[in-house]
Write a protein that holds these residues in place. Sequence first.
Motif, PDB file in Angstrom:
ATOM      1  N   UNK A 167       0.849  -1.115  -0.064  1.00 43.20           N
ATOM      2  CA  UNK A 167       0.064  -0.074   0.207  1.00 43.20           C
ATOM      3  C   UNK A 167       0.863   1.315   0.018  1.00 43.20           C
ATOM      4  N   UNK A 227       3.888   1.533  -1.298  1.00 45.60           N
ATOM      5  CA  UNK A 227       4.227   1.672  -2.611  1.00 45.60           C
ATOM      6  C   UNK A 227       3.292   2.163  -3.837  1.00 45.60           C
ATOM      7  N   UNK A 228       1.988   2.133  -3.494  1.00 43.05           N
ATOM      8  CA  UNK A 228       0.932   2.398  -4.442  1.00 43.05           C
ATOM      9  C   UNK A 228       0.889   3.509  -5.156  1.00 43.05           C
ATOM     10  N   UNK A 229       1.520   4.972  -4.282  1.00 42.99           N
ATOM     11  CA  UNK A 229       1.513   6.080  -5.189  1.00 42.99           C
ATOM     12  C   UNK A 229       2.675   6.082  -6.226  1.00 42.99           C
ATOM     13  N   UNK A 230       3.535   5.071  -6.123  1.00 45.66           N
ATOM     14  CA  UNK A 230       4.719   4.913  -7.315  1.00 45.66           C
ATOM     15  C   UNK A 230       4.074   4.191  -8.300  1.00 45.66           C
ATOM     16  N   UNK A 231       3.159   3.655  -8.372  1.00 45.32           N
ATOM     17  CA  UNK A 231       2.620   2.454  -9.413  1.00 45.32           C
ATOM     18  C   UNK A 231       1.463   3.406 -10.301  1.00 45.32           C
TER      19      UNK A 231
END
Lengths: 166, 136
Positions: B47, B49-53
Motif C-alpha cells: 500500500x 508503494x501504491x503512489x509509485x505505481x
Amino acid sequence: MPRLMTDPATDAAFTAFLQQHRAHALAFLQRLCPREAEDLLQETLAKVWRYRGSWDPARNAAAWLLQAAFRTFLDQQRRRAREVVADEQLVAEQTEAPACAAELRDELTRALAALSELERALLLGFHGQQRSLQELARQHRLPLNTVKSHLHRARRKLAAENPDAR
Amino acid sequence: MHADDFDRALQRCFDLRTDPLDDPELAGHLLAHPEALAEFAQLRALLRAAPEVTAPVRRRWPLPLLAAAALVALAATALWPARVEATAPASWRVLTSSLTEQRAPAGAAFAWQTREVLVQTDRTRLEVVEQWSRNR
C-alpha cells in the motif's frame, strides 16, 4: 531469562536454523523498514542468539524469528519517536529510494492484476492518488459503504499476495 | 483480539490513513500472532508503494474525435481510385477452339496450331495458342 550456557549441538542446530531463515527475516524487515532492514536484522540475530535457550525447534520457529524481528523493529520505532531527527538525516531519508522499491512496485503491479477493475481503481485512487473515500464514491457513483467494502476486499487480496507463501 | 476484530481495526486504520503500527492494540495483536506478521508486512509495504505505481491507463478516445476519424476513413475509401485486380475466374471455360494444320517448317513432317478462346468481350479477348510440330 537468557540462557548463557548451551550445549554445542544446540548451538550448531540454532546456527543452522538462523542461516536457513535469515533471508526470510530480512525480507520481512525490508517490508517494514527498507532503509534499516540490514541493521535491524543484525540486532535481531544478536538478540535471538542471547535468548537461544528459549528456542524450541518443535514449535513454529520461523514465526518465532519474525516475532523477534518485529519486536526489534517496534523497539527501534519507539526509540526513534523519542529522538530528535536532524534535518539533514530527515531530508536524506525522504529523498533516498529504498533498495527494494523497484521490487515492491513489481509485486504491486502483479498483485493489482488479480483485482477486479473497480477494486484496482479504488485502491489506486485511495492509496495511490490519495483521493478521499467520498471523492471515489462520487466518481464511481457508489454508496460510501460499497466503496469501503470493495476497498477492504482489494486490500485482503493484496495481503494474500504474500511472496513467502508462494 | 479476535482475527475478525483485528481485520476490522486494520481496515479502519488504512481508511483513516494512519499507520496500524501506531496502534498499540494492533501491534500487540501482531506480536501475539507472529504467523500473521509476514502477510501484514506485505500489505503495508504494497500500500505504501501504491503512489509509485501508475494504474494501467485505458485510453478513452473522445466521441467527436472518433466520429471525425470515422468520417475521414469513409471519405478516403470513397475517393480512393479503384484498382481493379485482374483475377482469374474460378474455372476457365473454353469458348471456342480450333485446330489448323500449317505448312510444316523445314525439317518437320507436319505442324499444327490450336487456338482456344477463353474470354471474349467487346474490348478483350483472351486466348491460348499452342503451336507444335513433329520432326521428320
